[in-house]
Write a protein that holds these residues in place. Structure first.
Motif, mmCIF file in Angstrom:
data_model
loop_
_atom_site.group_PDB
_atom_site.id
_atom_site.type_symbol
_atom_site.label_atom_id
_atom_site.label_comp_id
_atom_site.label_asym_id
_atom_site.label_seq_id
_atom_site.Cartn_x
_atom_site.Cartn_y
_atom_site.Cartn_z
ATOM 1 N N PRO A 9 0.812 -1.228 0.000
ATOM 2 C CA PRO A 9 0.000 0.000 0.000
ATOM 3 C C PRO A 9 0.847 1.280 0.000
ATOM 4 O O PRO A 9 0.381 2.326 -0.441
ATOM 5 C CB PRO A 9 -0.817 -0.124 1.289
ATOM 6 N N ALA A 10 2.076 1.195 0.461
ATOM 7 C CA ALA A 10 2.970 2.357 0.453
ATOM 8 C C ALA A 10 3.742 2.494 -0.852
ATOM 9 O O ALA A 10 4.504 3.436 -1.025
ATOM 10 C CB ALA A 10 3.948 2.270 1.623
ATOM 11 N N GLY A 11 3.570 1.570 -1.786
ATOM 12 C CA GLY A 11 4.263 1.625 -3.065
ATOM 13 C C GLY A 11 5.314 0.538 -3.193
ATOM 14 O O GLY A 11 5.339 -0.433 -2.435
ATOM 15 N N PHE A 12 6.206 0.724 -4.168
ATOM 16 C CA PHE A 12 7.298 -0.211 -4.403
ATOM 17 C C PHE A 12 8.505 0.189 -3.572
ATOM 18 O O PHE A 12 8.647 1.354 -3.201
ATOM 19 C CB PHE A 12 7.693 -0.196 -5.894
ATOM 20 N N PRO A 13 9.432 -0.749 -3.322
ATOM 21 C CA PRO A 13 10.689 -0.341 -2.690
ATOM 22 C C PRO A 13 11.445 0.596 -3.629
ATOM 23 O O PRO A 13 11.195 0.620 -4.840
ATOM 24 C CB PRO A 13 11.439 -1.658 -2.478
ATOM 25 N N CYS A 14 12.372 1.364 -3.090
ATOM 26 C CA CYS A 14 13.123 2.343 -3.887
ATOM 27 C C CYS A 14 14.255 1.688 -4.665
ATOM 28 O O CYS A 14 14.959 0.816 -4.147
ATOM 29 C CB CYS A 14 13.722 3.411 -2.978
ATOM 30 N N LYS A 15 14.429 2.143 -5.879
ATOM 31 C CA LYS A 15 15.595 1.799 -6.668
ATOM 32 C C LYS A 15 16.801 2.449 -5.997
ATOM 33 O O LYS A 15 16.695 3.551 -5.447
ATOM 34 C CB LYS A 15 15.390 2.359 -8.085
ATOM 35 N N LYS A 16 17.944 1.804 -6.027
ATOM 36 C CA LYS A 16 19.143 2.390 -5.424
ATOM 37 C C LYS A 16 19.465 3.705 -6.124
ATOM 38 O O LYS A 16 19.476 3.787 -7.349
ATOM 39 C CB LYS A 16 20.326 1.426 -5.506
ATOM 40 N N VAL A 17 19.712 4.742 -5.345
ATOM 41 C CA VAL A 17 19.962 6.082 -5.901
ATOM 42 C C VAL A 17 21.113 6.058 -6.896
ATOM 43 O O VAL A 17 21.077 6.751 -7.918
ATOM 44 C CB VAL A 17 20.210 7.109 -4.769
ATOM 45 N N ALA A 18 22.117 5.256 -6.664
ATOM 46 C CA ALA A 18 23.262 5.173 -7.577
ATOM 47 C C ALA A 18 22.861 4.652 -8.957
ATOM 48 O O ALA A 18 23.574 4.876 -9.938
ATOM 49 C CB ALA A 18 24.350 4.276 -6.981
ATOM 50 N N GLN A 19 21.707 3.978 -9.042
ATOM 51 C CA GLN A 19 21.237 3.439 -10.321
ATOM 52 C C GLN A 19 20.219 4.350 -11.008
ATOM 53 O O GLN A 19 19.786 4.073 -12.124
ATOM 54 C CB GLN A 19 20.622 2.064 -10.093
ATOM 55 N N VAL A 20 19.808 5.425 -10.373
ATOM 56 C CA VAL A 20 18.817 6.344 -10.927
ATOM 57 C C VAL A 20 19.479 7.272 -11.940
ATOM 58 O O VAL A 20 20.570 7.800 -11.696
ATOM 59 C CB VAL A 20 18.144 7.162 -9.803
ATOM 60 N N THR A 21 18.796 7.462 -13.088
ATOM 61 C CA THR A 21 19.277 8.395 -14.108
ATOM 62 C C THR A 21 18.147 9.358 -14.467
ATOM 63 O O THR A 21 16.995 9.163 -14.067
ATOM 64 C CB THR A 21 19.723 7.653 -15.389
ATOM 65 N N VAL A 22 18.476 10.373 -15.236
ATOM 66 C CA VAL A 22 17.457 11.343 -15.648
ATOM 67 C C VAL A 22 16.331 10.663 -16.425
ATOM 68 O O VAL A 22 15.175 11.072 -16.353
ATOM 69 C CB VAL A 22 18.072 12.519 -16.445
ATOM 70 N N SER A 23 16.644 9.592 -17.155
ATOM 71 C CA SER A 23 15.597 8.911 -17.930
ATOM 72 C C SER A 23 14.519 8.306 -17.031
ATOM 73 O O SER A 23 13.391 8.095 -17.482
ATOM 74 C CB SER A 23 16.203 7.844 -18.846
ATOM 75 N N ASP A 24 14.837 8.050 -15.757
ATOM 76 C CA ASP A 24 13.821 7.562 -14.830
ATOM 77 C C ASP A 24 12.719 8.597 -14.603
ATOM 78 O O ASP A 24 11.607 8.245 -14.225
ATOM 79 C CB ASP A 24 14.447 7.200 -13.480
ATOM 80 N N PHE A 25 13.023 9.874 -14.818
ATOM 81 C CA PHE A 25 12.078 10.957 -14.550
ATOM 82 C C PHE A 25 11.372 11.467 -15.797
ATOM 83 O O PHE A 25 10.687 12.481 -15.760
ATOM 84 C CB PHE A 25 12.801 12.109 -13.846
ATOM 85 N N VAL A 26 11.527 10.766 -16.931
ATOM 86 C CA VAL A 26 10.914 11.170 -18.195
ATOM 87 C C VAL A 26 10.025 10.035 -18.696
ATOM 88 O O VAL A 26 10.429 8.867 -18.704
ATOM 89 C CB VAL A 26 11.996 11.490 -19.257
ATOM 90 N N PHE A 27 8.796 10.375 -19.099
ATOM 91 C CA PHE A 27 7.857 9.406 -19.649
ATOM 92 C C PHE A 27 7.341 9.961 -20.958
ATOM 93 O O PHE A 27 6.790 11.062 -20.998
ATOM 94 C CB PHE A 27 6.698 9.170 -18.666
ATOM 95 N N SER A 28 7.508 9.230 -22.050
ATOM 96 C CA SER A 28 7.088 9.699 -23.368
ATOM 97 C C SER A 28 5.832 9.011 -23.874
ATOM 98 O O SER A 28 5.420 9.224 -25.009
ATOM 99 C CB SER A 28 8.225 9.497 -24.376
ATOM 100 N N GLY A 29 5.197 8.205 -23.060
ATOM 101 C CA GLY A 29 4.070 7.394 -23.497
ATOM 102 C C GLY A 29 2.776 8.130 -23.778
ATOM 103 O O GLY A 29 1.863 7.559 -24.367
#
Length: 196
Positions: A21-41
């Motif tokens: 109910p609180a969502g998914f676990p977090c992706k490791k910050v070291a693996q996060v890129t700008v593309s994670d914050f862009v959605f083109s769908g």
């Protein structure tokens, strides 16, 4: 000066983990890129060649993991001429709709059975409070398009006709709770994939 912990600015969802109910676990910050914050769908029109002549293209947490934990999401709504998004609810979110093309007749029903409905044109917006039954209908001769935002990364959806007739609930029970006769219940079950 505070010491010890830093603020957590975001929690891009790790979809390989279990959703709670609180969502998914977090992706490791070291693996996060700008593309994670862009959605083109949302640029591409959805396929409206179906029974309701409408399509929803979601940017919910499962399609756009960056919204995980942020209390927001979005979708694109395409409604072909003659199309309808039948009465439905989002049990986990309020909805904010902005028409970007065409004309949409829309409305909702309150828990005290008051009805609020109108016709929306390009640039118009309407809000649908969380959990209330609401609908959208193409009210013009061209495909209508709207961008919809939600107050949850996972708003949920229950379409009333499918909930009533697209399952294996025995017809006699559906008849009792809807006041419809046996022939109509069986016809609707056949159309919407139900049995019983």
């Amino acid at each position: 000066m505070l010491s010890g912990t830093m603020a957590q600015d975001f929690c891009v969802g790790d979809l390989s983990g279990a959703q709670t109910p609180a969502g998914f676990p977090c992706k490791k910050v070291a693996q996060v890129t700008v593309s994670d914050f862009v959605f083109s769908g949302l640029a591409k029109a959805g396929n409206t060649s179906n029974i309701i002549k409408a399509a929803v293209t979601p940017a919910f947490v499962n399609q756009f993991p960056a919204v995980n934990g942020l209390g927001i999401s979005a979708a694109r709504l395409d409604i072909a001429p003659g199309g309808v998004v039948p009465l439905h609810t989002h049990p986990a979110a309020s909805e904010f709709l902005v028409v970007t093309q065409g004309t949409i007749a829309a409305g909702f029903i309150t828990s005290s059975n008051d009805v609020y409905y109108t016709t929306l044109r390009k640039g118009d917006a309407m809000v649908f409070p969380q959990g209330l039954l609401h609908y959208q209908i193409n009210a013009g001769g061209v495909t209508a398009v709207a961008i919809v935002s939600f107050s949850s990364p996972s708003p949920g959806l229950q379409i009333t006709p499918i909930a009533l007739f697209g399952n294996d609930l025995p017809s006699a029970l559906v008849e009792a709770v809807t006041f419809l006769d046996d022939a109509e219940v069986k016809r609707l079950k056949k159309v919407l994939g139900g049995s019983g």
